[in-house]
Design an enzyme around this catalytic site. Structure first.
Site, PDB file in Angstrom:
ATOM      1  N   ARG A 550       0.801  -1.094   0.092  1.00  0.00           N
ATOM      2  CA  ARG A 550       0.026  -0.088  -0.149  1.00  0.00           C
ATOM      3  C   ARG A 550       0.764   1.147   0.107  1.00  0.00           C
ATOM      4  NH1 ARG A 550      -4.305   2.856   3.720  1.00  0.00           N
ATOM      5  NH2 ARG A 550      -3.120   2.332   5.678  1.00  0.00           N
ATOM      6  N   GLU A 660     -11.589   6.948   0.430  1.00  0.00           N
ATOM      7  CA  GLU A 660     -11.589   6.791   1.541  1.00  0.00           C
ATOM      8  C   GLU A 660     -12.411   7.745   2.261  1.00  0.00           C
ATOM      9  OE1 GLU A 660      -7.660   5.751   3.729  1.00  0.00           O
ATOM     10  OE2 GLU A 660      -6.830   6.540   1.966  1.00  0.00           O
ATOM     11  N   ASP A 697     -11.424   6.456   7.680  1.00  0.00           N
ATOM     12  CA  ASP A 697     -11.317   7.850   7.288  1.00  0.00           C
ATOM     13  C   ASP A 697     -12.530   8.657   6.861  1.00  0.00           C
ATOM     14  OD1 ASP A 697      -8.630   8.551   7.801  1.00  0.00           O
ATOM     15  OD2 ASP A 697      -8.060   7.551   5.969  1.00  0.00           O
ATOM     16  N   ARG A 735     -12.516  -2.467   6.713  1.00  0.00           N
ATOM     17  CA  ARG A 735     -13.044  -2.447   7.890  1.00  0.00           C
ATOM     18  C   ARG A 735     -12.214  -2.381   9.106  1.00  0.00           C
ATOM     19  NH1 ARG A 735     -18.521  -3.124   7.881  1.00  0.00           N
ATOM     20  NH2 ARG A 735     -19.220  -3.615   5.709  1.00  0.00           N
TER      21      ARG A 735
END
Length: 1033
Positions: A550, A660, A697, A735
């Protein structure tokens, strides 16, 4: 076990649970009597009795008396010395953890004794067939299902691994205590073992004294796989297969993998400078090492089990070819004086295994604890986790050699992408000679030592299965040794035929043995340990868990800017969007390398490029998805694709944009449409697009209710966009564990997704304490894997209902708008709120916990915007206000009710799964909130000028409770989940005093912030409250 796992929603009897709590509590009291001063024990008991009385008064709604008793507890706390406060905090914290162990064990016991489990394969398959699904459709849908559970190192697991390990030991002892055949002597020995474990816990430092490194976090994840998932996966797949055979007449294919696993541990570099290319490389190789080591254990057990001589002609020929190859090798080396060593090696593969399998009295599928294992476990508590033993050198990670705990750039490697391994940096001849000498010295005496362990070589009748599996084991040993050398940066030149590189290579001889047993009428043998091993190889592959990478989207633009400047072709950041797209598309279609090997770039850019080089060397077999966070426009994703393409990765690595914030979620469908309109991009997504949606977020940005609705709409829009272009989409759900970050029971979450968004595929993260809660024990792991399977199956074949009427969507928009405005006006628009937040919660002190390798803020700012979602939720959970999960909800529901939509809301709750699950989770979290405790924090810690903020928020909480109950139709909170309410009420006599003690310690610490003992006491209260709330962040 947390309060957001699935089985908490089911009614349960509490007699056995109460018995376990009483047993552990009495033993803990006995330990404290020996370890703690008697005067303090009297104070502790007095506080507990008064707190229990206050709780009883609250439950009886005698508020005045309850408040008076709570003030008495607070007064007792204020008179404690620092040493007494520290001891009291430890005692309550450990008791709450022991209650948690008993609670988890009770759920496991209930699962084991249940004659019929809801949401099980048997239950759901029956439902589907009765609803009109054909047996063939059911069978093929299960076989094609693709669910991937991604374990993350998000810093919400507060307990040290040492204590987690001891808690598991107590859980095993409670399990043993349930046996009905124990003698009086057995029972006494069991009690002694429990006392030893509890004493050990009390005498152990419960605080992490150093921040974990990314490698430490990855090791914790691998330990979950080894201790639990390794056992759970075959059991789970047997359950699926048996249910399929019962209902469709056909078992699950042996190599079918309805569920696989991924990881962010060591690959998530978004906002974490400690995750470097070097870390990613070492974590991936370590994961491979562990997979091979686990396979070696299983193959050795199989060699003992498959002693028969009858086999198929094909297997017999394979065994004879192996023997011929060994004899040929002996002949070639005879003149060099190495014949005896090679002969010993070949005899080893023909002889019986080195040791008998442990626990011969148990069936193959029975779980064995650490003491029953023939091989020592990877040590859970320590850092020296590579085994030191008699099976060969165990070098990889040591203080001198393992450098992945340091920040730094990866060393360049040159292995081919397909190999899944790296070649090490070039060595001088002197270095090479020294390294080889070091290795040779380490092997001195090893052959002789192994001869002592081996049975005397004999020449029995040919045992073909043992010969074939002996050859498999030999290759696995060489594969493991090669990985150890790679981790040590020692040159290794091995013949590709001498080791395994892919799962298919390992499966080939195993399937050959399986087919042979079946053809010889030994199907029962084939479907035992051998079938379990084949299923493990199919599920875990050669890497155990694939590593996701990521990266934040802006890092790609920075890299492109540096590259274009170095090549003197312009400044990428100054180009307009059209020129950027034209440049990227042209380069993507080209074949020449854009980056010369001599490129000079800033260190931050070099780290980005090094990451891609390491990823290319590891190969796609080791990697999952490349997640681009903060992807707010098509260019961000295209830049990420281009960066992958630079290292020849894109065609083999899934690129997953992560949406997000609320703003990004609203644009997600539009962004995907624009991307799929680009011919090159559409051609390279290979008809299956991964799109990730973030829950944390978005919740911090707009409040839980608005975030839930925006996530629902974003998924609808993304699915629609992909359908328009004929592209299948897999949604990846980011999640968290708590409701404030999108957490909740797995089954409920999947069953409330938009229709058509779960079509046989799903990716979802499991974070922090949820990994241990759901997968820490084999029995709970089997249950969770089964629930994932049945929930996805139902959502695929019988999708959740959409909103019945169009006006329901309009009403949701109105509620969401009011809710968001209410939330943001409090959190972002009130200039006093940030100071109130810092005063009323232990947010500033959470950094001392050392529970994660990454910083608590994305950027150096004191605002809420740059604070990560985890400490935001964590801090409010500590004060029992749990504000992020409910703020704004009451305002939105009140608005709708006052506009005359009360009956519509009740209908939506009854008929729309998404709306019902949203309200149920909010109701559950409000039931765990405690306004009186939150008020105590304000009265003691918040300056008088800001106490009105707390007063207003408590009124808001009361209003939210009122309107949630109006919508759900319940008389009181958690009325539909009496088990949860009973469990929460049982914790309060210990949880409430812990909160009051935390307030007292915070007050003292903020006057004396250099006091190390005060800081320790505070951190222990944080641990205890997290244990009592069953949630952190």
């Amino acid at each position: 076990m947390t309060d957001t796992t699935d089985d908490i929603a089911e009614e349960m009897s509490f007699q056995s649970f109460d018995d376990d709590c009483k047993l552990l509590g009495n033993l803990f009291n006995d330990v404290l009597q020996r370890e703690v001063d008697s005067t303090l024990m009297k104070k502790l008991e007095k506080i507990r009795i008064v707190a229990q009385s206050a709780c009883n008064m609250r439950l009886a709604e005698i508020e005045d008396s309850a408040e008076m008793l709570e003030k008495q507890v607070a007064a007792e706390m204020s008179q404690l010395t620092l040493e007494e406060a520290l001891t009291l905090a430890r005692a309550i914290s450990h008791y709450l953890n022991l209650m948690g162990i008993a609670e988890t064990h009770h759920r496991v016991r209930r699962l084991r004794s249940a004659t019929h489990l809801t949401r099980s394969c048997d239950d759901v398959f029956t439902q589907l067939l009765q609803s009109g699904v054909s047996a063939d459709q059911l069978y093929h849908t299960v076989c094609k299902q693709e669910v991937e559970i991604v374990l993350t190192a998000h810093p919400t697991q507060i307990n040290r691994r040492t204590l987690q390990y001891k808690h598991v030991r107590i859980s095993h002892l409670l399990d043993y205590n349930d046996r009905t055949d124990l003698t009086h002597e057995d029972r006494e020995m069991l009690i002694e073992d429990l006392v030893r474990e509890i004493t050990s816990i009390w005498q152990t430092d419960e605080l992490r004294r150093h921040k974990p490194t990314p490698v430490d976090e990855a090791r914790a994840g691998l330990n979950i796989v080894e201790q639990s998932l390794w056992k759970a996966v075959p059991h789970y797949l047997r359950r699926v297969s048996n249910s399929l055979k019962k209902h469709t007449g056909m078992p699950l294919p042996l190599t079918a993998t309805p569920i696989k696993f991924g990881s962010w541990m060591g690959g998530d570099r978004d906002g974490n400078p400690n995750v470097t290319a070097k870390v990613t490389r070492d974590v991936s190789l370590l994961s491979r090492w562990m997979a091979i080591d686990l396979y070696i254990r299983e193959v050795d057990s199989l060699r003992f089990e498959l002693s028969m001589t009858r086999c198929s002609d094909r297997l017999l020929k394979e065994a004879q070819d192996i023997l011929k190859a060994e004899n040929s090798l002996e002949d070639r080396h005879d003149s060099q004086g190495t014949r005896s060593q090679l002969k010993f090696s070949s005899q080893q593969s023909r002889s019986v295994p080195m040791q008998l399998p442990a626990s011969p009295d148990l069936p193959a599928c029975a779980d064995r604890d650490n003491d029953g294992s023939r091989y020592p476990k990877l040590e859970l508590p320590g850092t020296d986790y590579m085994r030191q033993g008699n099976r060969g050198p165990s070098i990889p990670i040591s203080p001198a050699s393992h450098r992945s705990t340091q920040n730094g750039n990866a060393s360049a490697s040159n292995a081919s992408p397909s190999s899944g391994m790296q070649r090490v940096p070039s060595f001088s001849s002197v270095q090479l000679t020294a390294q080889r000498k070091k290795f040779a010295e380490s092997m001195i005496g090893r052959s002789s030592f192994h001869k002592l362990l081996e049975p005397t070589p004999v020449q029995p009748a040919i045992a073909p299965y043992r010969i074939v599996l002996g050859n498999v084991k030999d290759k696995l040993l060489k594969t493991r040794r090669r990985l150890e050398l790679l981790l040590e940066d020692i040159p290794c030149e091995t013949d590709p035929w001498d080791h395994f590189e892919t799962a298919d290579q390992l499966l080939e001889p195993l399937l050959l043995c399986y087919d042979s047993l079946q053809s010889c009428g030994s199907g029962f043998l084939a479907d035992g340990r051998l079938a379990d091993l084949i299923r493990r190889v199919s599920t875990f592959g050669m890497v155990l868990i694939k590593l996701d990478l990521r990266q934040e989207s802006g890092r790609h633009a920075e890299a492109l800017d540096a590259i274009t400047k170095f090549l003197d072709i312009g400044t990428y950041s100054e180009w307009d969007e059209e020129k950027k797209l034209e440049f990227l598309t042209r380069e993507l279609k080209g074949k020449r390398p854009l980056i010369p090997s001599s490129i000079e770039v800033p260190p931050e850019v070099k780290e980005v490029l090094d990451t891609f080089r390491v990823a290319a060397e590891l190969g796609s077999d080791s990697l999952g998805a490349y997640v681009i966070s903060m992807a707010s426009n098509p260019l961000h994703i295209y830049e990420g694709c281009f960066s992958c393409h630079l290292c020849l990765l894109f065609c083999r690595l899934r690129v997953a944009p992560l949406f997000e914030t609320v703003k990004d979620l609203r644009e997600a469908g539009s962004v995907i449409r624009k991307l799929l309109s680009i011919d090159w991009y559409k051609e390279h997504v290979i008809k299956n697009h991964n799109v990730m949606v973030g829950y944390s977020d978005s919740g911090k940005d707009a409040g839980r209710f608005t975030a839930a609705w925006e996530l629902y709409k974003a998924q609808e829009d993304v699915v629609s966009a992909c359908n328009e272009f004929g592209i299948k989409v897999t949604l990846f759900h980011g999640r968290g564990g708590s409701v404030g970050r999108g957490g909740g029971p797995t089954y409920l979450a999947i069953q409330s997704q938009p229709p058509g968004s779960v079509m046989g595929t799903l990716r979802s993260t499991e974070q922090g304490e949820m990994v241990q809660a759901k997968f820490g024990l084999p029995n709970t792991a089997v249950r969770q894997l089964e629930i994932y399977t049945t929930a996805v199956l139902l959502a695929t074949l019988r999708p959740p209902l959409p909103p019945r009427e169009l006006k329901w969507r309009s009403l949701m928009e109105e509620i969401s708008k009011v809710s968001c405005q209410n939330y943001r006006s409090t959190v972002y628009e009130n200039p006093e709120f940030i100071t109130y937040f810092q005063e009323a919660t232990p947010q500033a002190e959470l950094g001392y916990l050392n529970i994660g390798s990454r910083p608590t803020r994305r950027k150096a700012s004191t605002g809420i915007g740059h604070l990560r979602a985890i400490p935001w939720v964590f801090a409010w959970t500590q004060t029992r206000f749990v504000l992020p999960a409910w703020l704004g909800v009451g305002a939105g529901l009140q608005y709708a009710c006052e506009k005359g939509h009360t009956e519509d809301l009740k209908a939506m709750y009854q008929e729309w799964p998404f709306f019902q699950s949203t309200i149920d989770l909010i109701e559950m979290i409000i039931g765990k909130a405690d306004a009186s405790i939150a008020k105590h924090y304000d009265e003691v810690l918040v300056s008088e000028s800001r106490q009105k903020i707390g007063d207003d928020l408590r009124k808001e909480l009361s209003s939210t409770e009122k309107y949630v109950l109006v919508v759900s139709g319940h008389d009181k909170l958690s009325d539909n989940n009496k088990s949860l309410r009973r469990l929460i009420e049982g914790r309060l006599p210990y949880l409430n005093p812990m909160n009051m003690l935390q307030v007292e310690i915070l007050k003292r610490l903020r006057r004396d912030d250099d006091n190390v003992k005060l800081r320790d006491a505070l951190l222990i209260t944080i641990n205890g409250i997290a244990a009592g709330m069953r949630n952190t962040g």
